[in-house]
Design a protein around this motif. Structure first.
Motif, mmCIF file in Angstrom:
data_model
loop_
_atom_site.group_PDB
_atom_site.id
_atom_site.type_symbol
_atom_site.label_atom_id
_atom_site.label_comp_id
_atom_site.label_asym_id
_atom_site.label_seq_id
_atom_site.Cartn_x
_atom_site.Cartn_y
_atom_site.Cartn_z
ATOM 1 N N GLN A 1 0.825 -1.198 0.000
ATOM 2 C CA GLN A 1 0.000 0.000 0.000
ATOM 3 C C GLN A 1 0.865 1.256 0.000
ATOM 4 O O GLN A 1 0.557 2.232 -0.694
ATOM 5 N N ASP A 2 1.956 1.231 0.769
ATOM 6 C CA ASP A 2 2.898 2.368 0.751
ATOM 7 C C ASP A 2 3.465 2.582 -0.656
ATOM 8 O O ASP A 2 3.589 3.711 -1.131
ATOM 9 N N VAL A 3 3.819 1.474 -1.313
ATOM 10 C CA VAL A 3 4.379 1.576 -2.670
ATOM 11 C C VAL A 3 3.355 2.204 -3.602
ATOM 12 O O VAL A 3 3.665 3.124 -4.374
ATOM 13 N N ALA A 4 2.117 1.719 -3.515
ATOM 14 C CA ALA A 4 1.064 2.234 -4.391
ATOM 15 C C ALA A 4 0.861 3.741 -4.172
ATOM 16 O O ALA A 4 0.742 4.510 -5.134
ATOM 17 N N LEU A 5 0.859 4.164 -2.905
ATOM 18 C CA LEU A 5 0.689 5.595 -2.607
ATOM 19 C C LEU A 5 1.850 6.406 -3.179
ATOM 20 O O LEU A 5 1.653 7.486 -3.753
ATOM 21 N N ALA A 6 3.062 5.883 -3.020
ATOM 22 C CA ALA A 6 4.237 6.609 -3.514
ATOM 23 C C ALA A 6 4.210 6.734 -5.032
ATOM 24 O O ALA A 6 4.517 7.801 -5.589
ATOM 25 N N VAL A 7 3.821 5.632 -5.703
ATOM 26 C CA VAL A 7 3.781 5.664 -7.163
ATOM 27 C C VAL A 7 2.717 6.657 -7.642
ATOM 28 O O VAL A 7 2.940 7.421 -8.583
ATOM 29 N N LYS A 8 1.577 6.673 -6.955
ATOM 30 C CA LYS A 8 0.518 7.620 -7.344
ATOM 31 C C LYS A 8 0.975 9.068 -7.139
ATOM 32 O O LYS A 8 0.692 9.945 -7.966
ATOM 33 N N ALA A 9 1.674 9.305 -6.038
ATOM 34 C CA ALA A 9 2.163 10.667 -5.778
ATOM 35 C C ALA A 9 3.189 11.083 -6.832
ATOM 36 O O ALA A 9 3.182 12.225 -7.319
ATOM 37 N N ALA A 10 4.082 10.171 -7.205
ATOM 38 C CA ALA A 10 5.085 10.494 -8.233
ATOM 39 C C ALA A 10 4.415 10.747 -9.580
ATOM 40 O O ALA A 10 4.818 11.622 -10.339
ATOM 41 N N LYS A 11 3.371 9.965 -9.852
ATOM 42 C CA LYS A 11 2.624 10.170 -11.092
ATOM 43 C C LYS A 11 2.013 11.569 -11.120
ATOM 44 O O LYS A 11 2.123 12.295 -12.113
ATOM 45 N N ALA A 12 1.380 11.932 -10.000
ATOM 46 C CA ALA A 12 0.753 13.262 -9.935
ATOM 47 C C ALA A 12 1.783 14.366 -10.102
ATOM 48 O O ALA A 12 1.506 15.406 -10.697
ATOM 49 N N ALA A 13 2.996 14.115 -9.596
ATOM 50 C CA ALA A 13 4.047 15.130 -9.689
ATOM 51 C C ALA A 13 4.822 15.038 -11.002
ATOM 52 O O ALA A 13 5.698 15.870 -11.268
ATOM 53 N N GLY A 14 4.524 14.016 -11.814
ATOM 54 C CA GLY A 14 5.244 13.854 -13.086
ATOM 55 C C GLY A 14 6.707 13.487 -12.910
ATOM 56 O O GLY A 14 7.550 13.817 -13.749
ATOM 57 N N VAL A 15 7.023 12.795 -11.814
ATOM 58 C CA VAL A 15 8.422 12.467 -11.501
ATOM 59 C C VAL A 15 8.689 10.996 -11.852
ATOM 60 O O VAL A 15 7.892 10.124 -11.508
ATOM 61 N N PRO A 16 9.801 10.682 -12.526
ATOM 62 C CA PRO A 16 10.139 9.278 -12.800
ATOM 63 C C PRO A 16 10.396 8.504 -11.502
ATOM 64 O O PRO A 16 10.700 9.116 -10.464
ATOM 65 N N ILE A 17 10.302 7.190 -11.592
ATOM 66 C CA ILE A 17 10.455 6.346 -10.411
ATOM 67 C C ILE A 17 11.477 5.251 -10.689
ATOM 68 O O ILE A 17 11.422 4.594 -11.729
ATOM 69 N N VAL A 18 12.374 5.063 -9.724
ATOM 70 C CA VAL A 18 13.386 4.016 -9.831
ATOM 71 C C VAL A 18 13.284 3.130 -8.595
ATOM 72 O O VAL A 18 13.364 3.617 -7.467
ATOM 73 N N GLY A 19 13.097 1.818 -8.810
ATOM 74 C CA GLY A 19 13.078 0.873 -7.700
ATOM 75 C C GLY A 19 14.489 0.453 -7.330
ATOM 76 O O GLY A 19 15.397 0.489 -8.160
ATOM 77 N N ARG A 20 14.658 0.030 -6.079
ATOM 78 C CA ARG A 20 15.996 -0.277 -5.594
ATOM 79 C C ARG A 20 15.910 -1.337 -4.506
ATOM 80 O O ARG A 20 15.138 -1.220 -3.559
ATOM 81 N N GLY A 21 16.711 -2.404 -4.660
ATOM 82 C CA GLY A 21 16.822 -3.403 -3.603
ATOM 83 C C GLY A 21 18.051 -3.088 -2.776
ATOM 84 O O GLY A 21 18.147 -2.040 -2.157
ATOM 85 N N ALA A 22 19.035 -4.005 -2.817
ATOM 86 C CA ALA A 22 20.272 -3.774 -2.067
ATOM 87 C C ALA A 22 21.300 -3.007 -2.894
ATOM 88 O O ALA A 22 22.390 -2.703 -2.405
ATOM 89 N N ALA A 23 20.968 -2.695 -4.150
ATOM 90 C CA ALA A 23 21.862 -1.932 -5.023
ATOM 91 C C ALA A 23 23.192 -2.642 -5.244
ATOM 92 O O ALA A 23 24.215 -2.016 -5.453
ATOM 93 N N SER A 24 23.168 -3.968 -5.213
ATOM 94 C CA SER A 24 24.382 -4.735 -5.495
ATOM 95 C C SER A 24 24.488 -5.120 -6.973
ATOM 96 O O SER A 24 25.392 -5.856 -7.363
ATOM 97 N N GLY A 25 23.579 -4.610 -7.784
ATOM 98 C CA GLY A 25 23.546 -4.949 -9.212
ATOM 99 C C GLY A 25 24.775 -4.466 -9.949
ATOM 100 O O GLY A 25 25.446 -3.507 -9.543
ATOM 101 N N LEU A 26 25.082 -5.143 -11.076
ATOM 102 C CA LEU A 26 26.320 -4.890 -11.805
ATOM 103 C C LEU A 26 26.077 -4.343 -13.209
ATOM 104 O O LEU A 26 26.960 -4.399 -14.054
#
Lengths: 489, 489
Positions: free
Chosen positions: B75-100
């Motif tokens: 639910q937190d994720v959904a709220l954040a995505v909706k807020a970013a949509k309303a603000a027209g801001v791109p969204i980047v997901g992130r886990g532990a950021a160990s990706g290469l």
């Protein structure tokens, strides 16, 4: 958003004689002429008598195709798709047409691409791979691989006739899929032809477009070749049969055996009605009073482990009130499996036709689901039997009927009620037969409207004009104009 | 159609101190204020010092995020995505950021959703399943499952820190993936949040939207939970090391062993430069003159079968000129694997930074590919070592460099040349690290333009505004406006 509506009526394949074909097109349509020019007359069927054979699959009679092509290469497929695009004609792909959800039956006047001549098959033992064209018969892959000590595990019941292209289009399963996975799990790469006739070569990296093609029933493109993973066959197999006074006991026995560490290769269930149908047919002394019969195979590389797994299953069955019979040898194992293999002919003696449902439910609710579906069957007056792959909760309630006396519409309504039972218990519509035309309208009950919208967005991204196998998988806003017009051919 | 262009320059993560952050946004953006209002201050990071930590993954420094949220529920994720949509801001997901591959590094000023607090994990032994939120650390799944006699096989090198969400986003592999498959093969169902903030629950039926999410690096939606398949761990494991005068001999030995019926659980390769780097570090007597070292594990339920498979590998190695050392016991096995596990620290002593390539090539051309890549490394002046998972031809050429003396752009150019070698030999760009930002421009060389178009159509179907992780996976017509502006932070 999608409106909720009652399921569409569709003509079941009743094998009734065709007296008055409804197709009004000329025997040689402009598309047929163009395809004959492009591919030669040997690859094009345009006569009405020929085209009538391409209206149906194993469950549904659809519309007579405008034209049928029998491509022999990917290039032939691409040319045919481009010609259909130029003519504005929908396209329906077709393997052996043994499907049980109406996936290969045209719902609009279409070009049918029949892949049965695309049968090139190569085995690469050092990579444990096969490269198969779409029309290769499923069993042929294992037959070609076996001399190299390899097999292709997916084993849909139709595997002696069904094709790799059809199996991938429906993401077919089979008894072995609890342990070994479904058809799509064996695809390493594929070639497909898109709605514009462009050829794509896909590995399973980045966006998994290959995975999206699998199970999409020819609504997103046509798989023309696939690279399939092969595995060594198990060295040893052991079998037991167990029967129970209650379905719930059988389901709990299976859960306990799996939790204890057994992964049976096959785990088949038959309800009382199914067992009695088979016993009426075979007279082999099946337990007529049992509410549930289980047939279980364990397999593997090491005999001790295989027998240990079977012992785990046996203990679990005994602990839950089951009566167990272990097969002493291969002959006895084959005798036990004969019961399972005889379901189809046994049911065929009861009524000439059947609709084969394909729901999947959590094992923990299986007993309740079986009970509710039996009650629905009894209330409906139809003869209904249940069997399936209990390992993954894939249940096949079969509605038996006589199309001369019973209404296909009522059959479909009962199938819908069965689907609703599955959904109410957290299940899904299809384990291995696909959605096709038969369960298309049920998708509104199975998926949230936002998810249906997302799927429609994907569909339109790859087929903006909705020309690929129209009327399948996804329920539409604009339903097909004439799908109700030939309910009783 | 896409124009062919040279790869974009991107800032490698050089661990250099940040002296002058380029972000010019106010510490409390309107989006941060809105998110604080919606989620509470404990779940929102808006100070510059905090946001700077969310610019990078293990390979790439990107743009400082506008704001960071740390959701604790879907639910937190959904709220954040909706807020970013309303603000027209791109969204980047992130886990532990160990990706290469730069998958989690923002390339535009974005909202970063960090999933590290979403760590709910449940084990269902009777179904052999785990249900894990996106932020669950990979290793934690096996740790929770092991008391029930089950494990989660995917084992990316980062599995002590990486998360399930990140693993699925990149479809991560690991040494075990030749026998046991990659992360996506273990997903039975998932929950994801789409670009509009809608929550979807997916099984792997009909169109496999779940499969499409896997490996899409957060460009199509955000996986918030996954139902993962668990398996019993193997009872027995056996190990050998073999070294060869030529890489081709090692590759042929592997092919012969597999064709003979061995399916090693792990099959690791090190080239001469890699072996020498490890020997310089450990001094354990590794064969410095060998062109190829193989480390092989076989595993399974039955000791005789496991040893038989190892014997097949040994025979094949000996038949192709290899020198073989079998581990006598677990202690010796651990000693042999110490060499493989020490590659990272060993390389870290040579240069402070490295770019880790991830190509996959057919084993039949492995020797030629290794030779060509070594020649490229020598011509470039960079220190280049090669190792990888030889079973499926997944090779990790590593370019070692010192960001204080060597140009990140030249590193990237060499990585591009390495990718081209793989593609010329019928290989692909990524086996387990994903495409991310690093290999995005290489996709023009890897895929036909019609297939790239199809992938773009799918992307736009699910993210029409290109707001989800912009600049990743697919090369764009319109490249990002400011991705070259911070090449040297």
């Amino acid at each position: 958003m999608f409106s909720r509506k009652r399921p569409e009526k569709l003509a079941l394949n009743t094998n009734a004689p065709v007296t008055k074909p409804r197709s009004t097109d000329a025997p040689h349509s402009p598309l047929a002429s163009e395809l004959t020019r492009l591919l030669g007359p040997q690859k094009v069927l345009s006569g009405l008598g020929e085209r009538l054979n391409y209206r149906y699959d194993a469950i549904l009679v659809g519309e007579t195709p405008l034209c049928v092509v029998l491509p022999e290469s990917t290039q032939d497929v691409a040319l045919a798709v481009k010609a259909a695009k130029a003519a504005g004609v929908p396209i329906v792909g077709r393997g052996a047409a043994s499907g049980l959800s109406g996936g290969a039956a045209p719902l609009k006047e279409s070009l049918v691409i029949s892949f049965t001549r695309m049968t090139r098959l190569e085995i690469f033992p050092e990579r444990r791979e096969a490269r198969a064209q779409a029309g290769v018969v499923t069993l042929a892959v294992s037959e070609a691989a076996r001399p190299h000590g390899l097999v292709y595990p997916p084993d849909p019941a139709s595997f002696r006739t069904s094709t790799i292209g059809g199996n991938l289009g429906e993401n077919a399963g089979g008894p072995m899929c609890f342990k070994y996975g479904v058809s799509g799990d064996y695809v390493r790469a594929m070639q497909f032809v898109d709605v514009d006739g462009e050829v794509h070569e896909l590995r399973r990296d980045a966006y998994d477009l290959a995975g999206l093609m699998i199970g999409s029933e020819g609504t997103l493109g046509f798989i023309t070749e696939a690279t399939l993973r092969l595995t060594p066959p198990p060295r040893f197999t052991r079998t037991l049969m167990s029967h129970f006074p209650e379905v719930g006991q059988a389901a709990e026995a299976v859960s306990q055996a799996i939790a204890a560490g057994a992964v049976p290769a096959k785990l088949e269930f038959m309800d009382k009605a199914c067992t009695n149908a088979v016993e009426d047919y075979l007279h082999i002394g099946l337990p007529r009073e049992a509410e549930a019969v289980l047939l279980v195979d364990t397999d593997g590389e090491d005999l001790a482990t295989v027998e240990e797994e079977l012992a785990l299953v046996e203990s679990a069955c005994l602990a839950h009130g089951g009566t167990v019979r272990r097969a002493a040898d291969d002959t006895e194992s084959a005798a036990l499996w004969r019961a399972r293999r005889s379901i189809s002919p046994a049911l065929g003696r009861i009524r000439p036709q059947r609709m084969n449902e394909d729901i999947v439910v959590p094992r923990s609710v299986l007993a309740e689901v079986v009970r509710e579906i039996r009650a629905l069957g009894e209330a409906s007056g139809f003869h209904l039997v249940q069997f399936g792959h209990i390992g993954d909760g894939n249940l096949h309630p079969n509605i038996l009927f006589d199309p001369r006396r019973e209404s296909a519409e009522q059959v479909h309504e009962l199938a819908y009620q069965v689907a609703l039972v599955a959904l109410r218990h957290g299940g899904v519509l299809s384990g291995e037969h696909g959605i096709g035309a038969m369960k298309r309208s049920f998708m509104r009950d199975a998926l949230d409207s936002v998810t249906l919208e997302a799927l429609w967005n994907v569909k339109r991204a790859l087929d903006s004009q909705e020309r690929l196998n129209p009327g399948k998988v996804l329920p539409g806003d604009a339903d097909l104009p004439h799908q109700d017009t030939h309910a009783h051919p």
